[in-house]
Design a protein around this motif. Structure first.
Motif, mmCIF file in Angstrom:
data_model
loop_
_atom_site.group_PDB
_atom_site.id
_atom_site.type_symbol
_atom_site.label_atom_id
_atom_site.label_comp_id
_atom_site.label_asym_id
_atom_site.label_seq_id
_atom_site.Cartn_x
_atom_site.Cartn_y
_atom_site.Cartn_z
ATOM 1 N N LYS A 1 -9.772 0.079 0.239
ATOM 2 C CA LYS A 1 -9.448 -1.088 -0.617
ATOM 3 C C LYS A 1 -10.743 -1.801 -0.605
ATOM 4 O O LYS A 1 -10.958 -2.550 -1.511
ATOM 5 C CB LYS A 1 -8.241 -1.723 -0.068
ATOM 6 N N HIS B 1 -6.911 -1.655 8.318
ATOM 7 C CA HIS B 1 -5.995 -0.914 7.310
ATOM 8 C C HIS B 1 -6.360 -0.916 5.834
ATOM 9 O O HIS B 1 -6.879 0.193 5.067
ATOM 10 C CB HIS B 1 -4.593 -1.477 7.223
ATOM 11 N N THR C 1 -8.015 2.555 3.860
ATOM 12 C CA THR C 1 -7.431 2.939 2.585
ATOM 13 C C THR C 1 -8.423 3.091 1.564
ATOM 14 O O THR C 1 -7.729 3.306 0.592
ATOM 15 C CB THR C 1 -5.923 2.301 2.441
ATOM 16 N N THR D 1 0.984 -1.243 0.021
ATOM 17 C CA THR D 1 -0.161 -0.075 -0.044
ATOM 18 C C THR D 1 0.731 1.345 -0.027
ATOM 19 O O THR D 1 1.696 1.411 0.827
ATOM 20 C CB THR D 1 -1.022 0.013 1.230
ATOM 21 N N GLY D 2 0.660 2.016 -0.985
ATOM 22 C CA GLY D 2 1.389 3.317 -1.143
ATOM 23 C C GLY D 2 2.628 3.250 -1.749
ATOM 24 O O GLY D 2 3.202 4.230 -2.066
ATOM 25 N N THR D 3 2.852 2.152 -2.298
ATOM 26 C CA THR D 3 4.222 2.078 -3.054
ATOM 27 C C THR D 3 3.769 1.924 -4.738
ATOM 28 O O THR D 3 2.809 2.091 -4.988
ATOM 29 C CB THR D 3 4.792 0.726 -2.993
ATOM 30 N N ASP E 1 1.406 -0.649 -5.843
ATOM 31 C CA ASP E 1 0.077 -0.861 -5.147
ATOM 32 C C ASP E 1 -0.971 -0.725 -6.404
ATOM 33 O O ASP E 1 -1.097 0.414 -6.927
ATOM 34 C CB ASP E 1 -0.211 0.529 -4.123
#
Length: 301
Positions: A225, A219, A223, A188-190, A193
């Protein structure tokens, strides 16, 4: 934008086995090589096999260079990751997929290889979440290996799943995305993702504490998802751990608590993950999930 599917394998094609994560010896891979050859394939064992750096298949640069070589070699039509464990996130940002984009090939694996499945999907390419060579001859896993063969060779596949008391009924159509829950959180956030909205998410994991599974679901939910999923497949959560004071919920109940509030269809008990029954799923391929009182089915559209 539709995802790109590599061409199905044909007898005579050459495939590579590599170790982007944990190490695997040639002896451990011998039975899988024999199976692949029985399918009419020619097998290359990459430079990251039969070497080690602590638990890894060689140092990061060895694993990165080996994977890059197989990506760029036009004679290699599929890359099979020998095993998971940990290590792929350490090399993913050093890989160049520009040649691959002009001549896509199958990449297959699961667990830590969720990194590659998601990274390729983010780039618009389909890949296979499926059993790895180190597990080809696991007792009870023959059906899983056959499902990988069918995926690689482009044969039609349809899965049926028994009814589960936590299932949420309905029908969903969307591209498949997912894999190992802890890896999905890590990504997540990379750059690896990939979006989940409008897609069918599948989840699995192994050896995680129940409170940790809850924390990862929180999480994913926070976020965004979960809320816009088309549907959800809940796979194996193998060997869950608990504290001295029991957590009080199973992995399936934890997932249902967070995902169930959104109303999309959910099928629990899908045979994917760290068990002999680990059926191949094509990440990025559009599928239809139908969940009824009598059970569920998944088929590609």
């Amino acid at each position: 934008m539709p995802t790109t599917a590599p061409a199905p394998l044909r007898p005579g094609d050459q495939v590579a086995i590599v170790c982007p994560a944990r190490k695997a010896s040639h002896e451990e891979l011998a039975a899988a090589v024999a199976t692949l050859e029985s399918w009419g394939l020619r097998v290359v064992l990459g430079a990251s096999t039969n070497v080690s750096h602590h638990q890894f298949g060689g140092e990061d640069e060895v694993r990165r260079q080996d994977f890059q070589q197989q990506l760029d070699d036009p004679s290699i039509r599929a890359i099979l990751c020998a095993r998971g464990g940990y290590g792929t996130p350490r090399i993913i940002d050093g890989l160049d997929f520009s040649r691959f984009a002009h001549d896509p090939k199958w990449v297959a694996g699961f667990s830590d290889i969720t990194t590659l499945n998601c990274h390729l999907l983010k780039l618009g390419h389909q890949s296979i979440h499926g059993v790895m060579p180190i597990f080809f001859h696991q007792e009870g896993g023959q059906e899983s290996v056959e499902s990988l063969r069918r995926a690689l060779f482009g044969e039609e596949t349809r899965y049926t799943i028994p009814a589960h008391p936590l299932n949420q009924l309905g029908t969903a159509t969307g591209e498949l995305v997912g894999g190992n829950l802890s890896m999905l959180q890590t990504l997540t956030g990379t750059a690896s993702d990939c979006p989940t909205a409008g897609r069918i998410l599948f989840l699995e994991d192994i050896d995680e504490y129940l409170y940790s599974i809850d924390r990862m679901l929180v999480h994913l939910d926070r976020t965004g998802k979960l809320q816009n999923l088309a549907g959800l497949l809940v796979g194996h959560f193998t060997n869950p751990q608990d504290n001295a004071v029991p957590y009080g919920q199973t992995p399936n109940e934890i997932i249902q608590h967070y995902a169930g509030k959104y109303g999309f269809p959910i099928a629990h008990g899908f045979p994917v993950g760290h068990e002999p029954q680990n059926m191949a799923l094509i990440c990025g391929r559009t599928a239809r999930l139908t969940v009824e009182a009598a059970g569920a089915r998944l088929e590609y559209v």
